[in-house]
Design an enzyme around this catalytic site. Structure first.
Site, PDB file in Angstrom:
ATOM      1  N   GLY A 286       0.829  -1.212   0.000  1.00  0.00           N
ATOM      2  CA  GLY A 286       0.000   0.000   0.000  1.00  0.00           C
ATOM      3  C   GLY A 286       0.857   1.252   0.000  1.00  0.00           C
ATOM      4  O   GLY A 286       0.588   2.209   0.724  1.00  0.00           O
ATOM      5  N   ALA A 287       1.886   1.250  -0.872  1.00  0.00           N
ATOM      6  CA  ALA A 287       2.884   2.334  -0.832  1.00  0.00           C
ATOM      7  C   ALA A 287       2.537   3.493  -1.762  1.00  0.00           C
ATOM      8  O   ALA A 287       3.310   4.439  -1.864  1.00  0.00           O
ATOM      9  CB  ALA A 287       4.245   1.773  -1.185  1.00  0.00           C
ATOM     10  N   ASN A 288       1.383   3.417  -2.440  1.00  0.00           N
ATOM     11  CA  ASN A 288       1.062   4.484  -3.392  1.00  0.00           C
ATOM     12  C   ASN A 288       0.324   5.651  -2.748  1.00  0.00           C
ATOM     13  O   ASN A 288      -0.008   6.618  -3.420  1.00  0.00           O
ATOM     14  CB  ASN A 288       0.213   3.937  -4.552  1.00  0.00           C
TER      15      ASN A 288
ATOM     16  N   GLY B 220      -0.834   7.830   1.245  1.00  0.00           N
ATOM     17  CA  GLY B 220      -0.818   8.020   2.690  1.00  0.00           C
ATOM     18  C   GLY B 220       0.462   7.618   3.396  1.00  0.00           C
ATOM     19  O   GLY B 220       1.568   8.017   3.030  1.00  0.00           O
TER      20      GLY B 220
ATOM     21  N   GLY C 121       1.970   4.674   3.685  1.00  0.00           N
ATOM     22  CA  GLY C 121       2.884   3.800   2.939  1.00  0.00           C
ATOM     23  C   GLY C 121       3.796   4.623   2.040  1.00  0.00           C
ATOM     24  O   GLY C 121       5.004   4.368   1.959  1.00  0.00           O
TER      25      GLY C 121
ATOM     26  N   SER D 177      -3.232  -0.222  14.825  1.00  0.00           N
ATOM     27  CA  SER D 177      -3.930   1.004  15.213  1.00  0.00           C
ATOM     28  C   SER D 177      -4.374   0.899  16.665  1.00  0.00           C
ATOM     29  O   SER D 177      -4.645  -0.204  17.157  1.00  0.00           O
ATOM     30  CB  SER D 177      -5.160   1.210  14.335  1.00  0.00           C
TER      31      SER D 177
ATOM     32  N   TYR E 144     -13.070  -3.206  11.724  1.00  0.00           N
ATOM     33  CA  TYR E 144     -11.730  -2.619  11.536  1.00  0.00           C
ATOM     34  C   TYR E 144     -10.862  -2.899  12.768  1.00  0.00           C
ATOM     35  O   TYR E 144      -9.702  -3.322  12.656  1.00  0.00           O
ATOM     36  CB  TYR E 144     -11.880  -1.113  11.291  1.00  0.00           C
TER      37      TYR E 144
END
Ligand SMILES: NC(=O)c1ccc[n+]([C@@H]2O[C@H](COP(=O)([O-])OP(=O)(O)OC[C@H]3O[C@@H](n4cnc5c(N)ncnc54)[C@H](OP(=O)(O)O)[C@@H]3O)[C@@H](O)[C@H]2O)c1
Length: 306
Positions: free
Chosen positions: A31-33, A35, A37, A160, A184
């Site tokens: 998920g590096a694309n 926020g 990440g 979280s 979540y």
């Protein structure tokens, strides 16, 4: 007044103080694309690492790759596709990594989403449990051989504070709680429980596993919210939330700081150790969730490295 309030909040944020360089090291960030990440990827690229952006949206990932190269002058940035809604995709990703990489020094399990609703994936798992827990669980297991070969190496799981609201049903991890926020929270507790087991079973191998809480951060995590929820989130974000760069500090600290080389199984917030919920520290619960997760993802004997 508003500036004063913001300044007060900012003064309490932790910052990674390490100048550690990562030349010759390989890092995978899921998920590096976007926020957190993306902010983590920029930092680790600045330190000279080969950074693998593990993303489901190749267009966004390639744009991020160009941005990182432009910002850091590090050309050693690679994009590979992975979609956590598909366990086949996770296995494909792992095959690609094994075919192309000699080593993995740092795995950042960052990809995650909220408010995904109550669908099942084509693997028959609850979508939020799969994206936030089962897929990173499978990915981590599949990469453990490379992580062990590259030791000292690190696994950093972006959890979280919400894990404290979890209400896991051990009879059915895929049960959909009535409220999205509990789903979540359950997934974020599972991140901590996975790390708890990893730290024990990897003791003595030179591979560590820790969890971060980034704080509340203004990212795209709110994109699946209703308009009213989104608006509330954005107002809070404007007033109090961290920027992705600020929020990524604890994850970066866990990934690079020299003094954490032998620290494993811990939970950090604001770059200092924090106390997770009692459930997160429960080794029996962690072992049970591990066992259920192995079944859920169909972990094969040749995929087990611990
Ligand atoms: N923001 C906060 O306040 C906060 C607080 C505590 C913890 N966290 C955690 O921080 C992590 C990063 O979230 P963020 O806040 O940076 O949100 P974000 O900007 O939405 O980033 C999430 C990343 O995960 C990826 N992702 C989502 N579903 C995926 C899937 N099915 N397969 C592969 N990748 C997928 C997204 O890809 P796409 O762009 O393609 O959707 C995106 O790259 C999450 O684990 C989240 O739970 C966030």
């Amino acid at each position: 007044m508003l500036t004063g309030v913001k300044k007060y909040y900012r003064s309490s944020y932790g910052k990674c103080r390490s100048n550690k360089k990562l030349i010759g090291k390989t890092v995978i960030i899921t998920g590096a694309n976007s926020g957190l990440g993306k902010a983590t990827a920029i930092d680790l690229a600045l330190r000279g690492a080969r950074v693998i952006l593990a993303c489901r949206n190749l267009e966004a990932a390639n744009a991020t790759k160009e941005e990182i190269i432009y910002q850091t002058d590090n050309e050693n940035i690679v994009v590979h596709h992975v979609d956590f809604e598909s366990l086949d995709s996770v296995r494909e990703f792992s095959k690609k990594i094994h075919a192309t990489e000699e080593r993995v020094d740092i795995l950042v399990n960052n990809a995650g989403a909220s408010q995904l609703g109550n669908k099942l994936t084509k693997d028959g798992l609850h979508i939020a449990m799969q994206v936030n827990h089962f897929a990173p669980f499978l990915l981590t297991n599949l990469l453990l051989d490379l992580l062990k070969k590259s030791a000292p190496s690190r696994i950093v799981n972006v959890s979280s504070r919400f894990h404290k609201n979890a209400r896991l049903n051990l009879n059915d991890l895929n049960e959909a709680p009535a409220v999205d926020v509990i789903t979540y929270s359950n997934t974020k507790l599972c991140n901590l429980l996975m790390s708890n087991v990893l730290s024990r079973r990897l003791a003595g191998t030179g591979v560590t596993s820790n969890c971060s809480h980034p704080g509340f951060v203004d990212t795209n995590i709110c994109k699946n919210m209703s308009y009213i929820e989104w608006l509330g989130w954005k107002i809070l974000a404007y007033l109090f939330f961290r920027t992705p760069k600020e929020g990524a500090q604890t994850t970066i600290h866990l990934a690079v700081s020299e003094e954490l080389e032998n620290v494993s199984g811990k939970y950090f917030a604001n770059c200092i150790e924090a106390t997770p919920s009692k459930q997160a520290q429960d080794e029996k619960l962690a072992d049970r969730v591990w066992e259920l997760s192995e079944k859920a993802v169909g972990l094969m004997p040749d995929e087990k490295h611990i």
